[in-house]
Scaffold this active site. Structure first.
Site: not given
Ligand code: NAD
Length: 333
Positions: A126, A192-193, A200, A16-20, A196
Site C-alpha cells: 500500500k 495487519a490491514t 495513517h 501470509g494466511f490471515g484475512g486476505l 496499517e
C-alpha cells in the site's frame, strides 16, 4: 479432481494466511488454471504439490491459529518463507503479508532473490515508500529471473489500473481521487490491514501502529465506534501513476472510511479521474465498485489476475519489477 488439473495449471503459493490469504485460498478453490499448493504464516507452512485443501487449511487456522495444523501437510518453522521457497515447486506467490515494519516486503523480495528461486511474485502493498524500496531492487529482480508485480490489490491495484485506463480520454490529467469504503464485521479477521490503516491516522506512524497490542487497537476502535476515517494517505497509487506516465504524484489523492464493526460498506469505493480533453473540455470519469463486493474480493481477485499476467511475462523471459498501472491483469478461469 486437484490431481487431474495439476499438470497444466499454475502452481500458486500464498504467503501470509490471515484475512486476505485465507480469502485467496477460497477464491482459488474452484479455479482450473491455478492451484493452491503452498501457504505460509508466522508459525510455519503447508505444502502439497498436488494441491492443498483450502477449506481444511482455513479450518486449521480457525481452530488452532495456524496453517501448520493442516494434516498431513503442515510443517512448523520459524523461517517459514525461506523453508517453503527452498522446498516447494511453486510458479508464483501472492504475498498477503503484513508490511510491518515498512521494510518487510522488500526484505522478503531480497530473500527470494538470494534463494535462487525463479518465478512470479505479486503483492498488495500500500505505501509509496514501500514501493520505492522495491524499485531499488529492480535490477536484482531482473537478474534473478523474477517477475515481480507490485501494488496489485484494490488500492493500489484495481482502482489505479482503472485510473490508467480512464486517463486515455484526456490530453492532460488534472486529478485522480480515490475514495474507499471498507466494511468488515470484525477487525481481528484483518489485523495487519487495520494496524496499517491506523498508521495513517494523525499522531500515529507505522512503528507506533505495529507496537500496539490488540487491546490497544480495540480501545482505539471503541473511541471511534469502530470507524477509521483516513485522509491524504501515503498510498502508492501516486507513484504508480507517475511511473506509468499518467500524471505527477501530487495530483493523486487517496482516502477512505473503514467500518470495523459492520460488513456493509460505509460508502461506495470509487476513483474519479478529472482531465482536459483534446477539445479543451474538462470532465470527470468515475469508476465505482459494487457495494456488495468485499475488500477481499477486490484485493485477491486482481492479485491473481496480475499473477496470471506475470506468468505470461515470465514465460516470455520478461523479468523485473512492474506495477499494476502498467500491466493489464488477465482473468483467471
Ligand atoms: P492478517 O493480519 O490477517 O494476516 C497476516 C498473515 O501473515 C498471518 O497469517 C501471519 O501469520 C502472517 N505473517 C506475519 N508475519 C509473517 C512472517 N514473518 N512470515 C510468514 N508469515 C507471516 O493480514 P491481512 O489483513 O490479510 O493483510 C495482509 C496485507 O494486505 C497487509 O499488508 C495489508 O495492508 C494488505 N492489504 C492491501 C490492500 C490493497 O488494496 N492493496 C487491501 C487490504 C489489505
Amino acid at each position: 479432481m486437484i490431481v487431474e488439473r495439476i499438470h497444466d495449471s499454475i502452481k500458486v503459493g500464498v504467503l501470509g494466511f490471515g484475512g486476505l490469504g485465507q480469502a485467496a485460498a477460497k477464491i482459488l478453490a474452484p479455479k482450473k488454471e491455478m492451484v493452491l499448493v503452498a501457504a505460509a504464516d508466522r508459525k510455519g507452512y503447508a505444502y502439497n504439490g498436488a494441491g492443498l485443501d483450502a477449506d481444511a487449511a482455513i479450518t486449521a487456522c480457525y481452530k488452532h491459529g495456524s496453517v501448520v495444523y493442516l494434516e498431513p501437510n503442515g510443517i512448523l518453522s520459524n523461517k517459514s518463507i525461506q523453508d517453503l521457497v527452498a522446498k516447494g515447486a511453486v510458479d508464483g506467490y501472492f504475498l498477503a503479508l503484513p508490511n510491518l515494519p515498512n521494510t518487510f516486503m522488500a526484505d522478503v523480495a531480497r530473500q527470494f532473490i538470494e534463494s535462487g528461486w525463479q518465478g512470479v511474485l505479486v503483492d498488495a502493498l500500500k505505501r509509496t515508500s514501500a514501493v520505492e524500496q522495491l524499485l531499488q531492487l529492480q535490477d536484482e529482480l531482473k537478474q534473478a529471473g523474477i517477475t515481480y508485480l507490485t501494488g496489485c490489490g484494490a488500492t493500489p491495484g484495481l482502482l489505479t489500473a482503472a485510473a490508467a485506463i480512464a486517463a486515455q480520454s484526456y490530453a492532460e490529467i488534472h486529478s485522480v481521487k480515490i475514495t474507499f469504503g471498507v466494511g468488515i464485521a470484525n477487525w481481528e479477521a484483518y489485523r495487519a490491514t487495520i494496524r496499517e490503516d491506523i498508521a495513517h491516522l494523525p499522531g500515529y506512524d507505522v512503528e507506533t501502529a505495529r507496537a500496539m497490542t490488540d487491546a490497544e487497537v480495540e480501545a482505539l476502535l471503541d473511541k471511534t465506534n469502530g470507524i477509521l476515517t483516513l485522509e491524504n494517505m501515503e498510498h502508492a497509487d501516486d507513484i504508480m501513476l507517475e511511473l506509468a506516465g499518467i500524471c505527477s504524484r501530487d495530483r493523486v489523492t487517496v482516502g477512505g472510511v473503514v467500518d470495523t464493526r459492520n460488513s456493509k460498506k460505509p460508502l461506495s469505493t470509487n476513483v474519479k479521474i478529472t482531465g482536459r480533453t483534446f477539445e479543451g473540455k474538462i470532465s470527470t470519469h468515475t469508476f465505482t465498485l459494487g457495494d456488495e463486493t468485499s475488500m477481499a474480493a477486490n484485493v485477491c481477485g486482481p492479485a491473481f489476475g496480475y499473477l496470471k499476467a506475470g506468468i505470461a511475462l515470465h514465460r516470455r523471459g520478461i523479468h523485473g519489477l512492474f506495477t499494476a498501472a502498467e500491466i493489464m491483469p488477465q482473468f483467471v478461469k
